[in-house]
Scaffold this motif. Structure first.
Motif, short mmCIF file in Angstrom:
data_model
loop_
_atom_site.label_atom_id
_atom_site.label_comp_id
_atom_site.label_asym_id
_atom_site.label_seq_id
_atom_site.Cartn_x
_atom_site.Cartn_y
_atom_site.Cartn_z
N THR A 119 0.51 -3.73 -5.74
CA THR A 119 0.00 -2.58 -4.99
C THR A 119 -1.52 -2.67 -4.94
N VAL A 120 -2.05 -2.77 -3.73
CA VAL A 120 -3.50 -2.97 -3.58
C VAL A 120 -4.24 -1.67 -3.25
N GLN A 121 -3.52 -0.64 -2.82
CA GLN A 121 -4.18 0.61 -2.48
C GLN A 121 -3.18 1.76 -2.51
N ILE A 122 -3.65 2.90 -3.01
CA ILE A 122 -2.85 4.13 -2.97
C ILE A 122 -3.67 5.20 -2.25
N PHE A 123 -3.12 5.73 -1.18
CA PHE A 123 -3.78 6.78 -0.41
C PHE A 123 -3.11 8.13 -0.71
N THR A 124 -3.91 9.19 -0.77
CA THR A 124 -3.38 10.55 -0.84
C THR A 124 -3.99 11.32 0.32
N ILE A 125 -3.15 11.80 1.21
CA ILE A 125 -3.67 12.38 2.45
C ILE A 125 -2.97 13.70 2.79
N SER A 126 -3.56 14.43 3.73
CA SER A 126 -3.00 15.71 4.17
C SER A 126 -1.84 15.49 5.13
N ASP A 127 -1.06 16.52 5.31
CA ASP A 127 0.13 16.48 6.16
C ASP A 127 -0.26 16.74 7.61
N GLU A 128 -1.10 15.88 8.15
CA GLU A 128 -1.54 16.00 9.55
C GLU A 128 -1.22 14.71 10.29
N ILE A 129 -0.69 14.85 11.49
CA ILE A 129 -0.20 13.70 12.25
C ILE A 129 -1.27 12.64 12.44
N GLU A 130 -2.46 13.03 12.90
CA GLU A 130 -3.52 12.05 13.16
C GLU A 130 -3.98 11.37 11.88
N THR A 131 -4.04 12.13 10.80
CA THR A 131 -4.44 11.55 9.50
C THR A 131 -3.42 10.51 9.04
N ILE A 132 -2.14 10.83 9.21
CA ILE A 132 -1.08 9.90 8.81
C ILE A 132 -1.17 8.62 9.64
N LYS A 133 -1.38 8.75 10.93
CA LYS A 133 -1.46 7.57 11.81
C LYS A 133 -2.65 6.68 11.47
N LYS A 134 -3.80 7.30 11.20
CA LYS A 134 -5.00 6.53 10.84
C LYS A 134 -4.80 5.81 9.52
N ALA B 123 0.87 -1.18 0.00
CA ALA B 123 0.00 0.00 0.00
C ALA B 123 0.90 1.22 0.00
N LEU B 124 0.52 2.22 -0.79
CA LEU B 124 1.32 3.44 -0.91
C LEU B 124 0.55 4.61 -0.32
N ILE B 125 1.27 5.48 0.38
CA ILE B 125 0.65 6.66 0.98
C ILE B 125 1.40 7.90 0.53
N THR B 126 0.70 8.76 -0.18
CA THR B 126 1.28 10.04 -0.61
C THR B 126 0.82 11.12 0.35
N ILE B 127 1.77 11.82 0.97
CA ILE B 127 1.45 12.78 2.01
C ILE B 127 1.76 14.20 1.53
N GLY B 128 0.78 15.09 1.63
CA GLY B 128 1.05 16.48 1.28
C GLY B 128 -0.18 17.24 0.81
N ASP B 129 -0.41 18.39 1.42
CA ASP B 129 -1.54 19.22 1.02
C ASP B 129 -1.41 19.71 -0.42
N GLU B 130 -0.16 19.85 -0.90
CA GLU B 130 0.04 20.33 -2.26
C GLU B 130 -0.47 19.33 -3.30
N ILE B 131 -0.49 18.04 -2.94
CA ILE B 131 -1.05 17.01 -3.83
C ILE B 131 -2.56 17.12 -3.85
N LEU B 132 -3.15 17.24 -2.66
CA LEU B 132 -4.61 17.31 -2.55
C LEU B 132 -5.17 18.57 -3.21
N SER B 133 -4.42 19.65 -3.19
CA SER B 133 -4.90 20.90 -3.77
C SER B 133 -4.81 20.91 -5.29
#
Length: 416
Positions: free
Chosen positions: A36-51, A4-14
């Motif tokens: 690869t079974v899932q790709i997540f794109t998330i904000s740069d927030e600690i709680e979001t990253i942990k979840k 699973a891949l996680i892309t972190i950054g508000d600049e991606i979401l915007s």
């Protein structure tokens, strides 16, 4: 093994930044047998990253994150990893020295104190040093599952994956080899092609799979073989390529390369031909594609972008009366542009383009998406017209340039 891949950054979401890392990583993992079974794109927030880490580990054995590492206050991935894995952050002397030497090499040693936090890592992590930037890659293994934390800059991510992560995973898990071959077919409708090679396809060995990948008027047949003996896989693929190529015949334009510009390179080198370009509506995209291949200086002698109508006459030498009679966006003008380009650069081949990329109509009233292009090989010119009103400017430039090169390749293959 699943990833699973996680892309972190508000600049991606915007939408300000395009995520190219996930596509690259997924492809590299696929090549060593990791799905690869899932790709997540998330904000740069600690709680979001942990979840998201929790969700990713529920579905995968390998989790790779990109982004959120750096000296600035909005980079929180390292803190999230610390909390999630119940770890602590420590200054790693080896990483600090690596960082110091990197900054000295770049004559930026005065930035060492500001970047010192880059050498602070998780105490349980294995560290891969960054030879292209300041943030290292960190890897943790817990209960047989692996987390890899990468920086987000693509020119740092790619070397990490290619040169360090993939070799590490291959060695650790003794993964099967994955070998691919691409057979490029032109002027063959996919449905008809599928029907004609059905018997061959059904007889493929179980360890070899086939995928149809249409690109314009080209169909790429992708053969993928997996197993523990790389040389045997390569032999098996070669046998299958020869069999299907014999069925398809002259409409096969390549059996090794994927990119059309690389296929063109191979043909021009083999046939000892030179090429030049005169681009109006494509604005140099053709020349860019052709010269993106190493060794293109052996055959690409030069290009010109006479974008304004006057420059087509002043620099390239197109007859002004021809433009007035047929308009600048016309087959006649494209033909003369190719001829003049060939004369100017003294090449075997010349390509010209004239059209309206948009979003507005052309100065002579031609509709957006109209393009004429000419391909001149030796003393013979082939003319083409396209109408692509549905494409935006960027897609138009790329699609048209790819198609023109493909058309040239087809002509060269037919004339060989």
């Amino acid at each position: 093994m699943k990833a699973a891949l996680i892309t972190i950054g508000d600049e991606i979401l915007s939408g300000n930044t395009v995520d190219t890392n996930s596509t690259f990583i997924a492809e590299q993992l696929k090549n060593i047998g990791i799905k690869t079974v899932q790709i997540f794109t998330i904000s740069d927030e600690i709680e979001t990253i942990k979840k998201t880490l929790k969700s990713a580990f529920e579905m995968a054995d390998l989790v790779i994150t990109t982004g959120g590492l750096g000296p600035t206050k909005d980079d929180k991935t390292k803190i999230a990893f610390k909390d999630f894995f119940n770890d602590r952050l420590v200054l790693d002397e080896k990483t600090f020295e690596h960082l110091r030497q990197l900054l000295i090499k770049r004559k930026r040693e005065h930035l060492l104190e500001i970047n010192k936090d880059q050498a602070v890592v998780l105490s349980k992590a294995f560290v891969f040093q960054n030879f292209n930037g300041t943030a290292p890659c960190q890897m943790l293994e817990v209960n047989g599952k692996i987390a890899i934390c990468l920086p987000g800059v693509p020119y740092e991510v790619k070397p990490f994956i290619r040169n360090q992560i993939v070799p590490y995973l291959q060695d650790k898990f003794q993964l099967d080899f994955i070998e691919n071959r691409i057979i490029s077919v032109v002027d063959y409708p996919e449905s008809l092609l599928s029907n004609d090679i059905e018997s061959w396809e059904l007889s493929l060995p179980k360890h070899i799979s086939l995928a149809y990948l249409p690109v314009g008027n080209r169909v790429k047949l992708k053969l993928t073989a997996s197993g523990n003996d790389q040389k045997e896989l390569q032999k098996d693929l070669e046998i299958q390529v020869k069999e299907v190529a014999a069925i398809i015949g002259e409409r096969v334009i390549a059996t090794h390369e994927d990119k059309i510009e690389q296929i063109l390179h191979d043909i021009l080198i083999k046939q000892n031909l030179t090429i030049s370009t005169a681009e109006s509506c494509t604005g140099g995209e053709l020349a860019r594609l052709i010269t993106s291949i190493s060794g293109s200086s052996n055959y690409f002698l030069g290009g010109i972008i006479p974008y304004q109508t006057e420059k087509k006459t002043q620099i390239l030498g197109v007859d002004k009366n021809l433009i007035e009679k047929f308009t600048v966006v016309s087959e006649e003008v494209a033909t003369e542009m190719a001829e003049k380009c060939q004369e100017l650069f003294k090449t075997d081949i010349a390509i010209s383009t004239t059209g309206v990329a948009g979003p507005n109509k052309g100065e002579d009233g031609n509709e957006t998406g109209t393009i004429f292009y000419s391909i001149r090989i030796k003393d013979k010119t082939e003319n083409f017209r396209l109408f692509l009103p549905h494409l935006d400017r960027g897609d138009f430039l790329n699609f048209v340039s790819q198609k023109i090169i493909q058309e040239l390749v087809t002509l060269l293959v037919k004339n060989r």
